[in-house]
Design an enzyme around this catalytic site. Sequence first.
Site, short mmCIF file in Angstrom:
data_model
loop_
_atom_site.label_atom_id
_atom_site.label_comp_id
_atom_site.label_asym_id
_atom_site.label_seq_id
_atom_site.Cartn_x
_atom_site.Cartn_y
_atom_site.Cartn_z
N SER A 286 0.84 -1.20 -0.15
CA SER A 286 0.03 -0.01 0.05
C SER A 286 0.91 1.27 0.19
O SER A 286 2.11 1.20 -0.50
CB SER A 286 -0.82 -0.19 1.16
OG SER A 286 -2.08 1.18 1.06
N ASN A 287 0.12 2.35 0.39
CA ASN A 287 1.06 3.75 0.46
C ASN A 287 0.57 4.40 1.70
O ASN A 287 -0.53 4.08 2.15
CB ASN A 287 0.78 4.42 -0.83
CG ASN A 287 -0.39 4.81 -1.16
OD1 ASN A 287 -0.98 5.48 -0.58
ND2 ASN A 287 -0.93 4.17 -2.44
N ARG A 288 1.15 5.68 1.95
CA ARG A 288 1.07 6.37 3.14
C ARG A 288 -0.37 7.49 2.87
O ARG A 288 -0.78 8.25 3.80
CB ARG A 288 2.04 7.20 3.18
CG ARG A 288 3.42 6.51 3.74
CD ARG A 288 4.44 7.64 4.01
NE ARG A 288 4.07 8.76 4.43
CZ ARG A 288 4.56 9.77 4.28
NH1 ARG A 288 5.57 10.00 3.24
NH2 ARG A 288 4.22 11.00 4.94
N ALA B 225 -4.65 7.56 -4.32
CA ALA B 225 -3.33 7.12 -4.47
C ALA B 225 -3.35 5.65 -4.85
O ALA B 225 -3.54 4.94 -4.05
CB ALA B 225 -2.40 7.39 -3.22
#
Length: 217
Positions: free
Chosen positions: A21-23, A89
């Site tokens: 995943s991402n932030r 995102a």
Amino acid sequence: MRVLVSAGPTRERIDPVRFISNRSSGKMGYALAAAAVAAGHETVLVSGPVNLAPPAGLAELVPVESAAEMAAAVKARAAACELVIMAAAVADYRPAETADRKLKKQPGELLLRLERTEDILAALGRAKPAGQCLVGFAAETENLLANAAGKLERKNLDFIVANLVADGFGSDDNRVILIGRDGSRLELGPAPKTVIARQLLAAVAATSSGSDFSGTV
């Protein structure tokens, strides 16, 4: 006006307990959806996994997890919307293979082979109906304006919202540059994302009807 907003990260599963995943916190997308509702628009929010309460008054909330789920949800609804804002995102890559059971620790390295996910924004740009306004986001760590302008052109966007990762990821505040297809630029912030969202929505609506948004608010 019917508005679609995507928000948050996606999660690409490795096994039942691990994922890529991402932030992204989803705060900018949720602020945009709330601003659209407050402005009286029929608003659909397609959201990846976040720890946020959805804005009251949404026409539809569509929770998704993976990039593939987000692509399906967005593409099924975008054609019916006059304004599409892709603030999510979305992961660019996912594991080529996923395990049905938890991967157990083994000696040595574990190598993951990744494959590309669908470019949702590019797909929307190719299929954009006449009269629709399509807005993308570019979160960059370098060459902000050049990277954002290139993305706007490649993906057939009407606007792109450019920001440095250090200015907005995970924060309640943001600083962005709204770039129009004609090269116009509007600098917004630093300010709370709720304020930025209202300003972005107003600028896009005004410019789409023929006004000029050049300058700084």
